[in-house]
Motif scaffolding. Sequence first.
Motif, short mmCIF file in Angstrom:
data_model
loop_
_atom_site.label_atom_id
_atom_site.label_comp_id
_atom_site.label_asym_id
_atom_site.label_seq_id
_atom_site.Cartn_x
_atom_site.Cartn_y
_atom_site.Cartn_z
N VAL A 119 36.29 40.88 37.08
CA VAL A 119 34.44 41.04 37.43
C VAL A 119 34.54 42.95 36.81
CG1 VAL A 119 34.33 39.42 39.05
CG2 VAL A 119 35.31 41.82 38.89
N GLU B 205 32.85 38.14 30.15
CA GLU B 205 32.13 37.80 30.90
C GLU B 205 31.46 39.90 31.30
OE1 GLU B 205 35.18 37.95 30.99
OE2 GLU B 205 36.57 37.02 31.96
N GLU C 124 29.67 43.40 40.15
CA GLU C 124 29.65 43.21 41.69
C GLU C 124 29.86 44.76 41.75
OE1 GLU C 124 33.20 42.21 42.71
OE2 GLU C 124 32.74 39.84 42.84
N GLY D 191 36.37 37.00 42.66
CA GLY D 191 34.89 36.88 43.60
C GLY D 191 34.91 37.10 44.80
N GLU D 192 34.06 38.09 45.29
CA GLU D 192 33.44 38.11 46.94
C GLU D 192 34.84 39.03 47.21
OE1 GLU D 192 32.60 34.61 48.51
OE2 GLU D 192 30.18 34.38 46.99
N HIS E 100 24.33 38.20 38.83
CA HIS E 100 26.03 37.72 37.86
C HIS E 100 27.18 37.97 38.69
CE1 HIS E 100 28.24 37.48 34.31
NE2 HIS E 100 27.54 36.99 33.47
N PRO E 101 28.35 36.63 38.43
CA PRO E 101 29.34 36.44 39.40
C PRO E 101 30.20 38.35 38.50
CG PRO E 101 28.97 35.11 38.11
CD PRO E 101 28.19 34.74 37.48
N SER E 102 30.21 38.62 37.31
CA SER E 102 31.33 39.52 36.84
C SER E 102 30.91 40.76 37.26
CB SER E 102 31.17 39.31 35.47
OG SER E 102 31.83 37.72 35.32
N GLN F 38 33.54 45.95 38.82
CA GLN F 38 33.14 46.04 40.49
C GLN F 38 32.79 47.71 39.44
OE1 GLN F 38 34.77 46.04 44.36
NE2 GLN F 38 35.31 44.34 44.06
N SER G 64 39.94 39.22 39.64
CA SER G 64 39.62 38.90 41.16
C SER G 64 37.95 37.69 40.73
CB SER G 64 38.27 39.61 41.17
OG SER G 64 37.53 39.35 42.50
#
Lengths: 533, 357
Positions: free
Chosen positions: A315, A262, A354, A285-286, A350-352, A317, A283
């Motif tokens: 993810v 990812e 952050e 997400g968020e 992209h969601p992965s 970060q 995670s």
Amino acid sequence: MIRFATLFDAIDRTTKTNEKLAALVQYFGHSSHADAAWAAYFLCGYKLRQLVPTKLLRIWAAEEANIPSWLFEESYHSVGDLAETLTLIVPPGEMLDDLSLSHWVEQRLMPLRTMEEADQRNAVIAIWQQSPMQVRLVILKLITGAFRVGVSKSIVTRAIAEHAGVSSDVISHRLMGVWKPTASFFEDLISKEVQDTIVSQPFPFCLAHPIDHELGPESIGPAKDFAAEWKWDGIRGQVIRRNEQVFIWSRGEDLMENRWPEIESAAQLLPNGTVLDGEILASLGENQVLPFAKLQKRIGRKTVSNKLLKEVPVVFQAFDLLQDAGEDIRSRPYSERRLRLDRLLSTIDHPSLERTQLLLGTTWDEWAKIRDRSRETNAEGLMLKRLDASYEVGRVRGVWWKWKVSPYTIDAVLIYAQKGHGKRSGLYTDYTFALWEGETLVPFAKAYSGLDDSEIKDVDKFVRQNTRESFGPVRSVAPALVMEIAFEGLQRSPRHKSGIATRFPRIVRWRHDKKPEDANTLAELMDLLPSIE
Amino acid sequence: MNNFLEYTSQGLYCIPGDFHIDPHSQVERAVVTHAHSDHAPWGCHKYLAAKPCEQLLRLRMSPEAEFRFIPYGEALSVGGVRVSFHPAGHILGSAQIRLEYQGQVGLITGDYKFGTDPTCEAWHPVRCHWMISESTFGLPIYRWPSQESVFQSINKWWQESRDEGNCCLLYGYAIGKSQRLLAGLDPTIGKIYCHGAVEKGNEAYRRTGIALPETTYVGSVTGKHDWRGAMVVAVPSVHGTPWVKKFGRCSTAMASGWMAVRGARRRRSVDRGFVLSDHVDWPSLLTAIDACNPETVWLTHGYTASVARYLVEQRRDARVLDSRGRSEVDQDAADEDASNERTNDSIDPFSGEAKTP
């Protein structure tokens, strides 16, 4: 080889950094590039893949010493170090010639791996016959892959820098990633010329200092000089995007390939000439970070199944930007790097991938309140970063601080003990602790550290006098000593008898004031399990 | 054990002779192998030992006690038991005790070692029917380097430290080890000073006629003194105490058989560890037993069970005498415990020197 063994000795017998440094600089100054490359390789902690099965080494050593194998094993328990036992137990040999380190490694040691057993045996016995103790220990540590001596990579880096007359930041960078210990590598390493960056090469990581719990954050300066973010428990990593390629490095300088698909696909969206520093987290997400236990399911998997990808999404970060549009911006202040990071990542969806959330606050009190909620969010506490500081190499004081929440603690009973290794060889220093479940004591954690030398001596004496049974090297003792155990986190584990695994358990103090019946129960430990599992 | 010797809570007891050998505590009559406190306890009424042991034993024991000393090799009859002393090579005056009774010969080695030591007479074998041998270093990892090579390293260390402007602090037990060290030091390198406990031992050695290089008692040096290049021989217990502060920049070293193992060396937290022991190593232990060739061997101190098992597998009748047997750590700890407060020169020097049970 004698010079390298002498270097090992010189480093081993002092605790003073300056003396270690002087010995290293002297060694590098008098070595061929090929020897220096191998020395740097081993001193930085790289190992040769196992050359000879240790089982065979034990057998051959016992044969050479003319002793039965049980006596070898007893000797090993007394010494607490395999290579050293193999060194001491065989009568000393005589060094006929002093071939170089690189000759030894390339001509005598590495070929061992592919030899037939009979040839291996002859070669190892020849090594014993041709080595006095001091040299033999080093050779056997290389053969068994247990070569470790009291220098950090940063001391080696400083020594090479001093020898070469090149700044240690440059040497540190050139030593990152994967390299082969050859003469030509070492020539490039100490070269004063600027070299092209190797596409995959990461930057040395900047590391944080812990804040002293007693002194509190006020001790590091006014809050307004810092930014705060959650300190997550994940895998520290660098994501590199150069020449249309993506590389993900861990802090241990492992190139992690195909492990985090990812993140790799997210990193494809970055412009070339980008290097991000951040944390790999399990995670949803968020900022819905999962406990480390979840991430652990993916660690060590070379390939990841679709099922696992769904079960444990990860993810990256990002919290820092080290290279921006091809420019090394590590010397720019954190505040500027962070703005450039925000600008860069705001263009990527992209969601992965952050960014860490900067926590709102201007006073230590405000951040202290936020920090108190760390466990609810599966964070370990806060990270504090000086706004005007550049990105430093290694653990430089005053730049980054970790302000962890206090660990969990519980009072447990010592029930098993085993002898330690290295400096603690021969002493009972490795303990297993138990908690009550009804009338029985259930083992729940092993702890090795936390007592001072005189306490270790007392426990050692207690173990010797109160042994109930011996299972090989492990002794069960009368349940009498109560100690306070601290740990960072806990999770359910079917592999543990107690059903619980604790993270980084260690001894806080010996509770002389408590009797075994005053220790905590397993149920009380269960109550500490996190709400999001 | 047999018809004339038994092992009691106070140690070995000879029934027809009515005396103890190396007792653990105060007894009426003690026959002792040497003057270390774990073999010759304070407070017995009568002591019998080898002649060269005289100065050391008198120094340590109450003057009220009765002493008798006989030369090596000469026999004395005690209650029908012929008692004689034979050099053990451990420290000055150390002896193996030979007991002969009704045609049976027994040998109690006490502590002993092989090899050259200019401060005491060398060990030699005594044929016997049964033998009680120490096994403090009874594991095959213990193989002593030659004394010459060890002293070369010690003198080299001294020379290098002197050239760097450091003072050398060399730790060894007050009696025996320290004097052996002194005899091997090269006095042309610099001046030698001794801790009070060591200095008292030196005097007893010199009175017995053992030549030692010139030494100065540390406590006799008053006022500000330049210690650079000096060699100070002291007991291990002073390490890390305020006593050593006066010497300024120091390089520290410990001389002991335990220094053969890196972990023990690192635990001491001294700069150097020299492998110099006054006990037999693994090969010497086996050689000694073969040379004395007893029908039965009893093992005491240290790795008794391992040595006994090994010997039994070699078809010897071997047994463990002593379950008090010390491991490295016990002995190590005991050395330190025994001499913990002895940082002051004026305190009785002789508790700091050796292992105590």
